[in-house]
Scaffold this motif. Structure first.
Motif, PDB file in Angstrom:
ATOM      1  N   ALA A  68       2.612  41.914 -25.662  1.00  0.00           N
ATOM      2  CA  ALA A  68       3.402  40.841 -25.107  1.00  0.00           C
ATOM      3  C   ALA A  68       2.487  39.508 -24.720  1.00  0.00           C
ATOM      4  O   ALA A  68       1.379  39.839 -24.437  1.00  0.00           O
ATOM      5  CB  ALA A  68       4.138  41.243 -24.065  1.00  0.00           C
ATOM      6  N   ASP A  69       2.942  38.464 -24.895  1.00  0.00           N
ATOM      7  CA  ASP A  69       2.470  37.092 -24.544  1.00  0.00           C
ATOM      8  C   ASP A  69       3.100  36.757 -23.111  1.00  0.00           C
ATOM      9  O   ASP A  69       2.123  35.996 -22.477  1.00  0.00           O
ATOM     10  CB  ASP A  69       2.560  35.960 -25.660  1.00  0.00           C
ATOM     11  N   GLY A  70       4.404  37.084 -22.788  1.00  0.00           N
ATOM     12  CA  GLY A  70       4.832  36.832 -21.785  1.00  0.00           C
ATOM     13  C   GLY A  70       5.869  37.764 -21.268  1.00  0.00           C
ATOM     14  O   GLY A  70       6.346  38.734 -21.884  1.00  0.00           O
ATOM     15  N   ALA A  71       5.983  37.965 -20.044  1.00  0.00           N
ATOM     16  CA  ALA A  71       6.966  39.134 -19.555  1.00  0.00           C
ATOM     17  C   ALA A  71       8.003  38.401 -18.488  1.00  0.00           C
ATOM     18  O   ALA A  71       7.653  37.533 -17.573  1.00  0.00           O
ATOM     19  CB  ALA A  71       6.243  40.515 -18.936  1.00  0.00           C
ATOM     20  N   ARG A 129      -3.064  39.579 -24.902  1.00  0.00           N
ATOM     21  CA  ARG A 129      -2.563  38.394 -25.366  1.00  0.00           C
ATOM     22  C   ARG A 129      -1.622  37.844 -24.052  1.00  0.00           C
ATOM     23  O   ARG A 129      -1.223  36.830 -24.186  1.00  0.00           O
ATOM     24  CB  ARG A 129      -1.552  38.809 -26.530  1.00  0.00           C
ATOM     25  N   LEU A 130      -1.648  38.865 -23.172  1.00  0.00           N
ATOM     26  CA  LEU A 130      -0.533  38.334 -21.956  1.00  0.00           C
ATOM     27  C   LEU A 130      -1.270  37.264 -21.212  1.00  0.00           C
ATOM     28  O   LEU A 130      -2.108  37.135 -20.826  1.00  0.00           O
ATOM     29  CB  LEU A 130      -0.311  39.671 -21.027  1.00  0.00           C
ATOM     30  N   ARG A 131      -0.180  36.220 -21.267  1.00  0.00           N
ATOM     31  CA  ARG A 131      -0.558  34.790 -20.424  1.00  0.00           C
ATOM     32  C   ARG A 131       0.362  34.250 -19.169  1.00  0.00           C
ATOM     33  O   ARG A 131      -0.030  33.694 -18.419  1.00  0.00           O
ATOM     34  CB  ARG A 131      -0.381  33.798 -21.494  1.00  0.00           C
ATOM     35  N   VAL A 185       8.009  38.069 -26.070  1.00  0.00           N
ATOM     36  CA  VAL A 185       8.469  38.028 -24.743  1.00  0.00           C
ATOM     37  C   VAL A 185       8.969  39.256 -24.257  1.00  0.00           C
ATOM     38  O   VAL A 185      10.079  39.694 -25.358  1.00  0.00           O
ATOM     39  CB  VAL A 185       9.019  37.006 -24.181  1.00  0.00           C
ATOM     40  N   TRP A 186       8.566  40.021 -23.438  1.00  0.00           N
ATOM     41  CA  TRP A 186       9.388  41.255 -23.315  1.00  0.00           C
ATOM     42  C   TRP A 186      10.079  40.876 -21.955  1.00  0.00           C
ATOM     43  O   TRP A 186       9.797  40.640 -20.882  1.00  0.00           O
ATOM     44  CB  TRP A 186       8.271  42.437 -22.595  1.00  0.00           C
ATOM     45  N   VAL A 187      11.450  41.508 -21.752  1.00  0.00           N
ATOM     46  CA  VAL A 187      12.282  41.301 -20.802  1.00  0.00           C
ATOM     47  C   VAL A 187      12.577  42.814 -20.095  1.00  0.00           C
ATOM     48  O   VAL A 187      13.084  43.642 -20.986  1.00  0.00           O
ATOM     49  CB  VAL A 187      13.705  40.620 -21.326  1.00  0.00           C
TER      50      VAL A 187
END
Length: 351
Positions: free
Chosen positions: A49-52, A70-72, A8-10
């Motif tokens: 990332a898978d999420g952000a 991969r981003l979901r 996860v990217w913040v």
């Protein structure tokens, strides 16, 4: 070997103690300093990332997700999401979410604060005082407009608009008029003390007009020169919605020539840039998009975004059921279509 944990990217520093709860399920890539990410930087960050977890500062569309297989899920910390190309995200099977409800009352507070500051010339008076001009006082110095007993107009009557209506009707004895895409139920109108009118009537009768409608192509510059000309001379305009709803050059002209008495603006077209025509005026109160900026509310927004992202990535007690998804139906359809295509290709290969 165990599967690697989702990443996860913040995008910005938020509240570490809240964001770090994501670490229970995910590997975190946290941005250490406030950063204005370029489109290419956004694309690079999202690629692995898978999420952000992002803020309104990050504008994400087809180009930014083109190389992010991969981003979901993307969790937006904000109730508005015009920084997201939702159609592009949906087509790619990426779930988007926002943070409504938790900021309603805090944002309504700020809207009413801007109304009062603009109508009563608070910031203009403070500036005048700080410049040492009090010695030039006269009985007519800094005359403003009354709020109590006046007519409050609200354009957009969602939760925040209703909060402003309650403050006006119950707290200041204001006559409250509103216009919305659809009329509220009679019980809700009675509860908030508001009367539905058409847009022209709203413009013509409001002493103080507050904009709280969502931004869209249809609402772009809905308050333009023609709309401003229909407003009551000497009225006050407050915008806590989105900057693009108002033609800012037309507004600056109306304020400069006295057509409107004052304005209070928390949002701007082209943020963080503010038009010099507005900056030069004394009869406009300007705040830097702080509608939700209380300690408790901003923490609640981040917590909701964390909950959304955790659930969207199928973790936590609400796995698969994010509390405030924007495009769940479209994403389910896109993922189902992709799965069908993949299965068909596999089946064809076996023949």
């Amino acid at each position: 070997m165990a599967d690697p944990r989702p990443r996860v990217w913040v995008s910005q520093p938020l509240f570490d103690d809240v964001v770090e709860r994501l670490g229970q399920y995910f590997d975190l890539d946290m941005t250490a300093e406030v950063t204005r990410h370029t489109p290419s930087q956004l694309a690079a960050r999202l690629a692995g990332a898978d999420g952000a977890l992002i803020t309104l500062n990050e504008r994400i569309g087809a180009a930014e997700i083109a190389n992010a297989p991969r981003l979901r899920a993307i969790a937006n910390v904000g109730v508005g999401y015009n920084n997201l190309d939702v159609d592009a995200l949906s087509a790619a099977g990426i779930l988007a979410s926002n943070t409504p409800d938790v900021l309603t009352e805090t944002t309504a507070d700020l809207g009413f604060a801007l109304l009062m500051a603009a109508a009563r010339r608070i910031t203009e008076s403070e500036r005048w005082l700080r410049e040492g001009q009090w010695g030039q006082w006269s009985f007519r110095t800094m005359l403003g407009a009354d709020i109590h007993g006046s007519t409050l107009g609200i354009l957009g009557m969602g939760r925040i608009g209703q909060g402003i209506a309650r403050r006006g009707a119950l707290g200041f004895g204001m006559r409250v008029l509103y216009h919305n895409r659809s009329r509220l139920p009679e019980a809700t109108e009675a509860e908030v003390g508001a009367t539905y009118v058409d847009l022209d009537t709203l413009l013509a009768q409001a002493d103080h007009l507050v904009l709280v409608l969502p931004y869209s192509a249809a609402s772009h510059h809905i308050i333009d020169a023609a709309a401003l000309a229909k407003m009551k001379p000497g009225a006050t305009l407050v915008n806590i919605a989105r900057g693009g709803i108002v033609d800012e050059l037309a507004l600056a002209d109306a304020l400069a020539n006295g057509r409107l008495a004052a304005a209070g603006l928390d949002v701007f077209d082209g943020e963080p840039t503010v038009r010099p025509e507005l900056l030069a005026l004394r009869n406009v109160v300007l705040t830097p998009h702080i509608g939700s900026a209380s300690q408790a509310t901003r923490r609640a927004m981040v917590q909701l975004a964390v909950d959304n992202l955790t659930a969207a990535l199928d973790k936590g007690p609400h796995a698969g059921r994010p509390p405030s998804a924007i495009n769940a139906d479209a994403v389910h359809a896109a993922r189902a279509g992709a799965a069908f295509v993949g299965a068909k290709k596999t089946d064809d290969a076996k023949r």
